[in-house]
Design a protein around this motif. Structure first.
Motif, PDB file in Angstrom:
ATOM      1  N   SER A 303      -8.303  -3.971  -5.557  1.00 32.03           N
ATOM      2  CA  SER A 303      -9.198  -4.471  -4.518  1.00 32.03           C
ATOM      3  C   SER A 303      -8.440  -4.959  -3.287  1.00 32.03           C
ATOM      4  CB  SER A 303     -10.043  -5.619  -5.075  1.00 32.03           C
ATOM      5  OG  SER A 303      -9.200  -6.715  -5.410  1.00 32.03           O
ATOM      6  N   PRO A 304      -9.133  -5.048  -2.158  1.00 31.33           N
ATOM      7  CA  PRO A 304      -8.509  -5.635  -0.972  1.00 31.33           C
ATOM      8  C   PRO A 304      -8.229  -7.117  -1.202  1.00 31.33           C
ATOM      9  CG  PRO A 304     -10.575  -4.509  -0.426  1.00 31.33           C
ATOM     10  CD  PRO A 304     -10.514  -4.634  -1.917  1.00 31.33           C
ATOM     11  N   PRO A 305      -7.290  -7.683  -0.462  1.00 28.27           N
ATOM     12  CA  PRO A 305      -7.041  -9.120  -0.598  1.00 28.27           C
ATOM     13  C   PRO A 305      -8.192  -9.919   0.005  1.00 28.27           C
ATOM     14  CG  PRO A 305      -5.716  -8.206   1.169  1.00 28.27           C
ATOM     15  CD  PRO A 305      -6.385  -7.045   0.504  1.00 28.27           C
ATOM     16  N   PRO A 306      -8.575 -11.026  -0.597  1.00 27.23           N
ATOM     17  CA  PRO A 306      -9.647 -11.844  -0.026  1.00 27.23           C
ATOM     18  C   PRO A 306      -9.163 -12.577   1.210  1.00 27.23           C
ATOM     19  CG  PRO A 306      -8.672 -12.956  -1.904  1.00 27.23           C
ATOM     20  CD  PRO A 306      -8.024 -11.594  -1.843  1.00 27.23           C
ATOM     21  N   LYS A 307     -10.086 -12.851   2.108  1.00 28.19           N
ATOM     22  CA  LYS A 307      -9.759 -13.681   3.253  1.00 28.19           C
ATOM     23  C   LYS A 307      -9.798 -15.149   2.819  1.00 28.19           C
ATOM     24  CE  LYS A 307     -11.054 -12.318   7.341  1.00 28.19           C
ATOM     25  NZ  LYS A 307     -11.840 -11.924   8.537  1.00 28.19           N
ATOM     26  N   VAL A 308      -9.269 -16.025   3.676  1.00 24.67           N
ATOM     27  CA  VAL A 308      -9.232 -17.448   3.352  1.00 24.67           C
ATOM     28  C   VAL A 308      -9.838 -18.259   4.477  1.00 24.67           C
ATOM     29  CG1 VAL A 308      -7.170 -17.240   1.917  1.00 24.67           C
ATOM     30  CG2 VAL A 308      -6.924 -17.744   4.349  1.00 24.67           C
ATOM     31  N   THR A 309     -10.199 -19.489   4.144  1.00 25.71           N
ATOM     32  CA  THR A 309     -10.636 -20.444   5.153  1.00 25.71           C
ATOM     33  C   THR A 309      -9.815 -21.703   5.009  1.00 25.71           C
ATOM     34  OG1 THR A 309     -12.334 -21.343   3.677  1.00 25.71           O
ATOM     35  CG2 THR A 309     -13.001 -19.586   5.185  1.00 25.71           C
ATOM     36  N   GLY A 355     -20.243   3.013   0.819  1.00 28.88           N
ATOM     37  CA  GLY A 355     -20.813   2.016   1.720  1.00 28.88           C
ATOM     38  C   GLY A 355     -20.096   0.687   1.670  1.00 28.88           C
ATOM     39  N   PHE A 356     -18.832   0.710   1.269  1.00 24.24           N
ATOM     40  CA  PHE A 356     -18.043  -0.524   1.117  1.00 24.24           C
ATOM     41  C   PHE A 356     -17.381  -0.842   2.451  1.00 24.24           C
ATOM     42  CE2 PHE A 356     -14.706  -3.362  -0.067  1.00 24.24           C
ATOM     43  CZ  PHE A 356     -15.003  -3.888  -1.315  1.00 24.24           C
ATOM     44  N   SER A 357     -17.661  -2.018   3.011  1.00 28.63           N
ATOM     45  CA  SER A 357     -17.107  -2.418   4.294  1.00 28.63           C
ATOM     46  C   SER A 357     -15.858  -3.275   4.091  1.00 28.63           C
ATOM     47  CB  SER A 357     -18.142  -3.200   5.107  1.00 28.63           C
ATOM     48  OG  SER A 357     -19.240  -2.360   5.427  1.00 28.63           O
ATOM     49  N   PHE A 358     -14.829  -2.988   4.875  1.00 24.92           N
ATOM     50  CA  PHE A 358     -13.563  -3.725   4.727  1.00 24.92           C
ATOM     51  C   PHE A 358     -12.806  -3.718   6.047  1.00 24.92           C
ATOM     52  CE2 PHE A 358     -12.835   0.694   3.748  1.00 24.92           C
ATOM     53  CZ  PHE A 358     -11.561   1.005   4.159  1.00 24.92           C
ATOM     54  N   GLN A 359     -11.889  -4.649   6.200  1.00 26.41           N
ATOM     55  CA  GLN A 359     -11.085  -4.792   7.416  1.00 26.41           C
ATOM     56  C   GLN A 359      -9.607  -4.868   7.066  1.00 26.41           C
ATOM     57  OE1 GLN A 359     -13.326  -8.305   9.010  1.00 26.41           O
ATOM     58  NE2 GLN A 359     -13.102  -7.214  10.946  1.00 26.41           N
ATOM     59  N   ARG A 390       3.897   3.802  11.585  1.00 25.87           N
ATOM     60  CA  ARG A 390       2.483   3.548  11.291  1.00 25.87           C
ATOM     61  C   ARG A 390       2.184   2.060  11.439  1.00 25.87           C
ATOM     62  NH1 ARG A 390      -0.032   2.509   5.510  1.00 25.87           N
ATOM     63  NH2 ARG A 390       1.508   0.899   5.881  1.00 25.87           N
ATOM     64  N   THR A 391       1.028   1.732  11.986  1.00 30.49           N
ATOM     65  CA  THR A 391       0.611   0.336  12.086  1.00 30.49           C
ATOM     66  C   THR A 391       0.434  -0.242  10.685  1.00 30.49           C
ATOM     67  OG1 THR A 391      -0.579   0.838  14.139  1.00 30.49           O
ATOM     68  CG2 THR A 391      -1.113  -1.239  13.028  1.00 30.49           C
ATOM     69  N   ALA A 392       1.152  -1.291  10.388  1.00 32.56           N
ATOM     70  CA  ALA A 392       1.074  -1.910   9.058  1.00 32.56           C
ATOM     71  C   ALA A 392      -0.214  -2.722   8.932  1.00 32.56           C
ATOM     72  CB  ALA A 392       2.281  -2.812   8.831  1.00 32.56           C
ATOM     73  N   PRO A 393      -0.981  -2.560   7.855  1.00 33.14           N
ATOM     74  CA  PRO A 393      -2.165  -3.393   7.651  1.00 33.14           C
ATOM     75  C   PRO A 393      -1.773  -4.863   7.537  1.00 33.14           C
ATOM     76  CG  PRO A 393      -2.130  -1.530   6.127  1.00 33.14           C
ATOM     77  CD  PRO A 393      -0.779  -1.592   6.762  1.00 33.14           C
ATOM     78  N   LEU A 394      -2.588  -5.741   8.129  1.00 32.66           N
ATOM     79  CA  LEU A 394      -2.285  -7.177   8.100  1.00 32.66           C
ATOM     80  C   LEU A 394      -3.051  -7.931   7.016  1.00 32.66           C
ATOM     81  CD1 LEU A 394      -2.102  -8.074  11.905  1.00 32.66           C
ATOM     82  CD2 LEU A 394      -0.229  -7.575  10.325  1.00 32.66           C
ATOM     83  N   TRP A 395      -4.043  -7.282   6.381  1.00 33.46           N
ATOM     84  CA  TRP A 395      -4.764  -8.036   5.362  1.00 33.46           C
ATOM     85  C   TRP A 395      -3.793  -8.443   4.251  1.00 33.46           C
ATOM     86  CZ3 TRP A 395      -8.795  -4.044   3.006  1.00 33.46           C
ATOM     87  CH2 TRP A 395      -8.130  -2.899   2.569  1.00 33.46           C
ATOM     88  N   GLY A 396      -3.901  -9.701   3.820  1.00 30.10           N
ATOM     89  CA  GLY A 396      -3.026 -10.209   2.768  1.00 30.10           C
ATOM     90  C   GLY A 396      -1.611 -10.505   3.213  1.00 30.10           C
TER      91      GLY A 396
END
Length: 448
Positions: A303-309, A355-359, A390-396
């Motif tokens: 799974s993608p990494p979760p975001k934080v607050t 239909g899975f949305s992700f960033q 390649r642009t490295a993804p920043l999530w996580g």
């Protein structure tokens, strides 16, 4: 070692969630290490996509963390003995501090990977001295950087694998549209590459077909099946053979030769011939070797990494976005590390939820990075081409301890300031921010 062989479809049969599964809001807040970070979603780092059977994910993960030995085909030279030894940060499948090394040479303006001297990848480990299963005394030398190399000791850091099955599911047109919509000054290129090992679940792929490369530091790998087979032979020295529509795929079936010199017969490992082979491809057989299929399933399910607050969110009355989010866009980071929401097709070929949305905060395009480019490429590439990254993804990114392709940076401000080429303007604008604005932008990046 050849264990059992399974069809690729059976390795992925548990990916059956075809309905819409939403992610968290793209404005979940900003935060970072040391800022009272709280997880904003129930999804934990390293878990699998919802709707996927636990048993199938566990089986794939077990294969991913298996440590191989000479009796399994490890060697003769390699970088580590298991995928899970390198992909460790945050959870199994994350980034790591392990850094492979590459070299090459420019002559008459063209890149030469020095393949006859073992390039461009220099494996960092060797089987050394050992007694083979046939009782032969074997000596495998450690690879060295050739004296005639002009591009030296280039680092390639272990990349995170979180959420890549979702990225694999996106059609080429999506990335091509991203490129068309970017401003000319920073516009990236969708790197079209040849498919050496097709994903059997995708009817659009075939041997030799072209697909947008979306994996690897140079965007040179078109799908996760090929990504797995490539890593197995180059990072672990384990060769594989596969079948696709009756054709035997041997692109990953050749043992590495230390600095280009093959080892003594019977000393590359303790398995004769190809280490892990499907065998005959008669009657139109399509079959991915079992380990590669399991590695692919693990990466596809991850799974993608979760975001934080943070415990407190610094916003203004007129702008509910965290200030760092606006600054991220204003200085130009979002030009390549796009905040655009990706949404998987209704019924993705690889079986991830539709239909899975992700960033992921990447356009997965290659850009001219100027002095930051690693100057490593394919035979005949120009200097300009070898600067494309390649642009490295920043999530996580908060789980990583080293940043940039070679791990030279250990904090986000240093990494941003090192950007050059098409990203030089963003680096300058970040450097010109006041300390509070820089801190807000960094906290936002750490929350992704």
């Amino acid at each position: 070692m050849r264990k059992k062989t399974i069809t690729f479809a059976s390795a992925c049969m548990a990916i059956c969630a075809l309905g819409t599964i939403g992610c968290g809001s793209p404005n979940d807040g900003a935060g970072g290490a040391g800022d009272n970070v709280d997880i904003s979603e129930d999804l934990l780092i390293g878990s699998h996509l919802r709707g996927i059977a636990d048993a199938d994910f566990d089986s794939a993960k077990a294969a991913f963390v298996t440590v191989e030995g000479v009796d399994d085909g490890l060697g003769p030279v390699f970088n580590d003995a298991g995928c899970g030894n390198c992909h460790v940060q945050g959870a199994t499948g994350g980034a790591g501090e392990a850094t492979e090394r590459r070299f090459g040479r420019f002559a008459n303006g063209a890149f030469n990977p020095l393949a006859n001297e073992g390039g461009s990848l220099r494996q960092l480990k060797t089987l050394g001295n050992f007694i083979s299963s046939a009782g032969k005394e074997c000596v495998v030398p450690l690879e060295k950087e050739p004296a005639d190399a002009t591009v030296r000791n280039v680092g390639r850091l272990t990349t995170p694998l979180f959420g890549l099955g979702l990225v694999d599911a996106m059609p080429d047109s999506f990335f091509q549209n991203l490129a068309r919509n970017e401003p000319q000054a920073i516009r990236g290129t969708a790197n079209m590459v040849s498919v050496l090992l097709p994903d059997p679940s995708d009817t659009n792929q075939s041997i030799g077909s072209r697909r947008v490369g979306r994996f690897g530091w140079k965007g040179g790998v078109p799908n996760l099946v090929q990504f797995a087979a490539d890593a197995y032979v180059n990072e672990m020295g384990i060769t594989t053979q596969h079948c696709f529509n009756g054709t035997s795929v041997t692109a990953f079936a050749t043992e590495s030769a230390p600095n280009g010199a093959p080892v003594q017969a019977g000393c590359d490992d303790n398995l004769p011939g190809v280490d892990d082979a499907v065998g005959s491809c008669a009657n139109g057989l399509t079959e991915i070797q079992d380990d590669v299929a399991e590695f692919t399933a693990f990466m596809t399910f991850l799974s993608p990494p979760p975001k934080v607050t943070t415990a407190t969110t610094d916003t203004t009355a007129n702008n509910r976005q965290p200030p760092g989010q606006q600054l991220f866009s204003n200085v130009g980071c979002a030009g390549c590390h796009t905040s655009q929401t990706f949404t998987t097709p209704r019924r993705p070929a690889n079986g991830v939820p539709g239909g899975f949305s992700f960033q992921p905060f990447s356009d997965f395009l290659v850009h001219d990075m100027g002095a930051l480019g690693d100057q490593i490429g394919n035979a005949g590439d120009s200097l300009a081409t070898t600067r494309l990254m390649r642009t490295a993804p920043l999530w996580g990114v908060r789980f990583r301890t080293k940043l940039l392709h070679d791990g030279r940076a250990t904090d986000i401000p240093t990494a941003i300031k090192a950007h050059d080429g098409q990203a030089a303007s963003a680096a300058r604008q970040f450097a010109n921010l006041g300390s509070r604005d820089q801190s807000n932008l960094v906290r936002y990046v750490q929350s992704l």
